[in-house]
Design a protein around this motif. Sequence first.
Motif, PDB file in Angstrom:
ATOM      1  N   GLN A  36       1.546   3.850 -10.200  1.00 61.20           N
ATOM      2  CA  GLN A  36       2.167   4.364  -8.874  1.00 61.20           C
ATOM      3  C   GLN A  36       2.229   5.743  -9.038  1.00 61.20           C
ATOM      4  N   THR A  37       2.179   6.439  -7.745  1.00 60.52           N
ATOM      5  CA  THR A  37       2.118   7.655  -7.538  1.00 60.52           C
ATOM      6  C   THR A  37       3.317   8.011  -6.449  1.00 60.52           C
ATOM      7  N   GLY A  39       0.824  -1.153   0.072  1.00 62.30           N
ATOM      8  CA  GLY A  39       0.128  -0.074  -0.016  1.00 62.30           C
ATOM      9  C   GLY A  39       0.891   1.232   0.154  1.00 62.30           C
ATOM     10  N   LYS A  40       0.229   2.259   0.561  1.00 61.11           N
ATOM     11  CA  LYS A  40       1.051   3.706   0.651  1.00 61.11           C
ATOM     12  C   LYS A  40       1.989   3.518   1.770  1.00 61.11           C
ATOM     13  N   GLN A  41       3.321   3.806   1.448  1.00 61.98           N
ATOM     14  CA  GLN A  41       4.342   4.170   2.209  1.00 61.98           C
ATOM     15  C   GLN A  41       4.898   5.576   2.348  1.00 61.98           C
ATOM     16  N   THR A  42       5.002   5.960   3.585  1.00 63.48           N
ATOM     17  CA  THR A  42       5.589   7.282   3.770  1.00 63.48           C
ATOM     18  C   THR A  42       7.128   7.096   4.300  1.00 63.48           C
ATOM     19  N   GLU A  90       6.656   9.699  -0.337  1.00 65.80           N
ATOM     20  CA  GLU A  90       5.421   8.680  -0.129  1.00 65.80           C
ATOM     21  C   GLU A  90       5.378   8.166  -1.771  1.00 65.80           C
ATOM     22  N   SER A 104       2.990  10.523 -11.501  1.00 68.06           N
ATOM     23  CA  SER A 104       2.321   9.128 -11.585  1.00 68.06           C
ATOM     24  C   SER A 104       2.727   8.414 -12.667  1.00 68.06           C
ATOM     25  N   ASP A 118       2.965   5.170  -3.580  1.00 68.56           N
ATOM     26  CA  ASP A 118       1.528   4.721  -3.405  1.00 68.56           C
ATOM     27  C   ASP A 118       1.229   4.090  -4.684  1.00 68.56           C
ATOM     28  N   PRO A 119       0.746   2.774  -4.621  1.00 67.29           N
ATOM     29  CA  PRO A 119       1.428   1.935  -3.560  1.00 67.29           C
ATOM     30  C   PRO A 119       2.723   1.383  -3.671  1.00 67.29           C
ATOM     31  N   GLN A 161       4.853  15.881  -7.307  1.00 66.56           N
ATOM     32  CA  GLN A 161       4.269  14.810  -7.393  1.00 66.56           C
ATOM     33  C   GLN A 161       4.087  14.141  -8.901  1.00 66.56           C
ATOM     34  N   THR A 219       5.018  11.379  -4.067  1.00 63.70           N
ATOM     35  CA  THR A 219       5.000  12.613  -3.780  1.00 63.70           C
ATOM     36  C   THR A 219       6.305  12.763  -2.842  1.00 63.70           C
TER      37      THR A 219
END
Length: 136
Positions: free
Chosen positions: A47-48, A15-18, A35, A104, A37-38, A102, A50
């Motif tokens: 995938q994105t 999932g999303k990891q920061t 960040e 993607s 995601d995912p 950001q 940030t």
Amino acid sequence: IGEQPEACLPLYGTGKQTYDVLTDKPQNPQIVQVEVDPINVQQGQTQTVTVKVKEKNSNAITKESGVAVNILTDNKNFVAALKLVMAEDMQDDRTTLLTTWQGSWVQEDSTCHTYMETITAKNSKGEQSSVDLSFK
């Protein structure tokens, strides 16, 4: 006797990891947070990423400023440029600029054995810093 394919290496997270980036030798610009995601993006999925960047003694973002991500997977290596989505002065320090970038992309390769992203931030003066994130 046929060869067995090598098993995929385990992935660190889903999932999303920061990731908060801490260093004892801050640079200018300084990548402070990433960040993903995912993190467990599959081939064909989007995938994105940030990225938050802090820069001291600056109040300008120019065409020289920017953040890019170099994505290294099993069989490919490509670079994605991120877009500026926010810029603000730090509340406690009016001489420090905090920017958020950001981008993607669609994952076009497997990440079974190699999965790494290098984030590079560059400021209006041409100074740059980078962070390596290895997920395998």
